[in-house]
Design an enzyme around this catalytic site. Structure first.
Site, short mmCIF file in Angstrom:
data_model
loop_
_atom_site.label_atom_id
_atom_site.label_comp_id
_atom_site.label_asym_id
_atom_site.label_seq_id
_atom_site.Cartn_x
_atom_site.Cartn_y
_atom_site.Cartn_z
N SER A 2 -0.21 38.42 -34.09
CA SER A 2 -1.07 39.13 -33.13
C SER A 2 -0.82 40.62 -33.15
CB SER A 2 -0.78 38.63 -31.72
OG SER A 2 -1.51 37.47 -31.49
N ASP A 16 -9.66 42.88 -26.75
CA ASP A 16 -8.22 42.72 -26.96
C ASP A 16 -7.73 43.84 -27.89
OD1 ASP A 16 -5.71 41.65 -26.96
OD2 ASP A 16 -6.17 39.94 -28.27
N HIS A 31 -3.22 42.02 -25.68
CA HIS A 31 -2.39 40.94 -25.14
C HIS A 31 -0.93 41.06 -25.59
CE1 HIS A 31 -3.10 38.55 -28.95
NE2 HIS A 31 -1.88 38.13 -28.68
C1 4AZ Z 1 -1.14 33.67 -31.52
O1 4AZ Z 1 -0.71 32.79 -30.76
C2 4AZ Z 1 -2.23 33.33 -32.49
N1 4AZ Z 1 -5.04 31.22 -36.02
C3 4AZ Z 1 -2.73 34.31 -33.35
C4 4AZ Z 1 -3.71 33.97 -34.26
C5 4AZ Z 1 -4.23 32.71 -34.31
C6 4AZ Z 1 -3.74 31.73 -33.45
C7 4AZ Z 1 -2.75 32.05 -32.54
C8 4AZ Z 1 -5.30 32.39 -35.30
O2 4AZ Z 1 -0.71 34.84 -31.50
#
Ligand code: 4AZ
Length: 620
Positions: free
Chosen positions: A562, A466, A418
């Site tokens: 992420s 992902d 993503h």
């Molecule tokens: C994000 O928006 C995201 N708490 C990544 C990890 C988590 C929540 C959101 C996990 O990239």
């Protein structure tokens, strides 16, 4: 009926008795052909994990065990290597079929590819009398007292009972052409009085369990006279099998008493009784991966558990003690006491296997230069120092850091699907050795991207699969990517390397509590969480995803983390990328743990794209 009685039949057993027995059993028990879920009768004992049994693991399943050195692991199964992939130097061997090979590895590789060759007997190399195994004094030809004739000996000899276990018995039966190995080693036979006396001379034998012929095992003669009996065996045949709802069905079709599962002894012959264990019986050693190994395999100088804990925490000297009886006589001082008593009678294939193993290629990943670790706490995390996360990279998209990534070796970065789009590859930059993007440090290096590969089954709605790979551009005239201060994290080859409750580390430049922006790399310790469907019903896919967090939610990944790493350290402090930060409901809430892409599930996908040799640590 007590099953221990039923299985420990020791008196001679006529065929009419056997038939009557079988009919009775059929009347009393509903026979289930299913391996894991008996249709009736008591449930299988708690030691065995039912979900795991459905996967039909055997000694060839490289998610659970190491492959033999003449095999390699492809998609979870050990397959035969070609003989030319064996190390060239070694001692020439003459197999029992009379064929000669440059080394033992060549023999085993050839036999692995052509199992039928073992029984062909068309070679010419054993001039001075062949190795031979026979069973005598049994009621049928598949059972009896074991007799061997070694290559350099004129006389047939017996084997001592105290050196004889199911491991050796399985090899003897395979040798004699019973593919499912032995059924048992306890049945008594009517032997002549002259053999019953305690000082009948006998040989000691030790097999590893990987042999297909007793000739490959180590035979020794002890000069001490201790009371002993003679080794006996009943080889397994399907027609003499009495399955009940209480017996354990091996993957090879053999039935064994359930109490022999998870006892560290390979009763099945294909090890399927030892690979799905929540615990082990008796003194057997439990590997974290759910495998039971014999207690003697602990601290014997060879790693048996894929997670290596059988060779950690070993007192010095333990290794020597266990191997005394088997040690080569030319190994000198270490074996002083025992070598006075033992004489090796056959070539030492055991040390040959150890030697071949030691020559296998080794991968360098997951080992930091400075190994001091501080145990402190992305949300709730702590600032990282230079060199602490040498696999962590930042992905910049059109000038902004949007995601994290993980260096896995060569020119390859692992990240979340993503985070990237293949068509936008020219917009991306990979920043390595970065700590603070407001105050760029001198070690920082910027890499351009040549290609982005997104998993073909990535689903942007469910976040399934992902995972993506970024290939960095090489500098003009260079054959490799040069990343100063970066060290690759190892790619986990088995889903059993880490377990729920293991403590791992998430790192990144993601948001802090209160959606606060973060400029410096932060990290935090989280625990792997099992049964995550309870938090995300209908949205969590166990095989592809992994939850991690803390009980109070104080440490978590968040927006901006992420694509970055969730790494776990094995017992030798080698770092594996166990997860890729993927998604989660909000951040820092205990009822909504962070969800990560379970990297081990994608080992084959990764190695297909980056090349097997870049990521294969074992089983190559
Ligand atoms: C994000 O928006 C995201 N708490 C990544 C990890 C988590 C929540 C959101 C996990 O990239």
């Amino acid at each position: 009926m007590d099953r221990s009685v039923r299985w420990k039949v020791t008196a001679p057993y006529s065929s009419s008795m056997r038939l009557a027995h079988l009919i009775l059993l059929l009347l009393y028990f509903h026979l289930s052909s299913s391996r894991s879920t008996p249709a009736s009768g008591p449930p299988q004992e708690d030691l065995v994990e039912q979900k795991c049994l459905l996967r039909n693991y055997t000694h060839h399943s490289c998610n659970k065990v190491f492959c033999l050195p003449w095999q390699k692991c492809i998609e979870g199964t050990c397959i035969c290597k070609l003989p030319y992939q064996c190390p060239k130097d070694g001692t020439p061997v003459c197999a029992t079929n009379g064929r000669s090979y440059p080394t033992y590895c060549h023999q085993k590789s050839f036999e692995c590819l052509h199992p039928e060759i073992k029984f062909s007997n068309n070679g010419t190399c054993t001039a001075e009398g062949k190795f031979n195994v026979s069973l005598i004094y049994g009621n049928t030809k598949r059972e009896g007292i074991v007799q061997v004739k070694l290559v350099d000996q004129d006389e047939k000899m017996f084997i001592c009972k105290n050196s004889w276990s199911m491991t050796e018995a399985n090899v003897a039966c395979l040798h004699l052409g019973y593919p499912q190995g032995a059924r048992g080693i306890k049945r008594r036979f009517n032997i002549p009085i002259s053999l019953r006396i305690n000082d009948t001379e006998c040989l000691h034998v030790r097999c590893r369990g990987v042999e297909t012929s007793l000739a490959e095992c180590t035979f020794t003669k002890r000069r001490t006279k201790t009371p002993h009996g003679l080794a006996r065996v009943v080889c397994y045949t399907q027609d003499a099998d009495f399955p009940t709802s209480q017996s354990f069905q091996c993957v090879n079709g053999k039935h064994i008493p359930q109490e022999k599962a998870c006892d560290g002894v390979n009763d099945c012959g294909d090890q399927s009784d030892e690979l799905c264990c929540k615990e082990c019986r008796g003194t057997a050693f439990h590997c974290k991966s759910g495998v039971c190994i014999p207690n003697e395999s602990k601290c014997n100088g060879e790693v048996d558990c894929i997670t290596s804990e059988d060779e950690s925490d070993c007192e010095e000297g333990r290794q020597r003690k266990i191997h005394k009886g088997l040690a080569r006589s030319d190994q000198g001082g270490e074996t002083e006491i025992e070598t006075e008593e033992t004489e090796m009678l056959t070539p030492d294939m055991n040390s040959e296997i150890k030697r071949i193993k030691s020559l296998l290629p080794k991968l360098s990943c997951g080992i930091k230069r400075n190994t001091h670790t501080r145990r402190k706490r992305v949300i709730g995390g702590k600032p990282a120092e230079m060199g602490e996360y040498p696999w962590q990279v930042a992905i910049k998209d059109s000038g902004k850091i949007t995601c994290g990534g993980i260096y896995i070796g060569g020119c390859w970065i692992l990240t979340a699907a993503h985070c990237v789009r293949p068509s936008r590859y020219h917009n991306y930059q990979v920043w390595t050795a970065l700590l603070d993007w407001l105050k760029p440090n001198s070690e920082l290096a910027v890499q351009r991207v040549s290609r982005v590969i997104v998993h073909e089954k990535y689903n942007g709605a469910t976040y399934q699969n992902d995972i993506a790979l970024i290939e960095m551009r090489k500098l003009p005239g260079k054959k490799e990517c040069e990343l100063p201060r970066s060290i690759p994290a190892c790619v986990p080859w088995s889903p059993y390397l880490f377990q729920p409750n293991d403590s791992c580390i998430v790192s990144g430049w993601g948001r802090e509590k209160g959606n606060q922006k973060v400029y410096s790399l932060r990290w935090g310790e989280v625990n792997l969480i099992g049964n995550c469907s309870q938090f995300y019903p209908g949205r969590y896919y166990e095989k592809e995803m992994q939850c991690a967090g803390t009980s109070d939610g104080s440490i978590d990944a968040c927006k901006g983390d992420s694509g970055g790493p969730l790494v776990c350290n094995d017992i030798n402090n080698v770092t594996y990328v166990w997860g890729i930060v993927s998604w989660g409901e909000n951040c820092g809430q205990p009822e909504f743990p962070g969800v990560y892409t379970r990297v081990a599930n994608y080992f084959d996908w990764i190695s297909y794209h980056v090349g097997r040799s870049l990521v294969s640590q074992h089983n190559v």
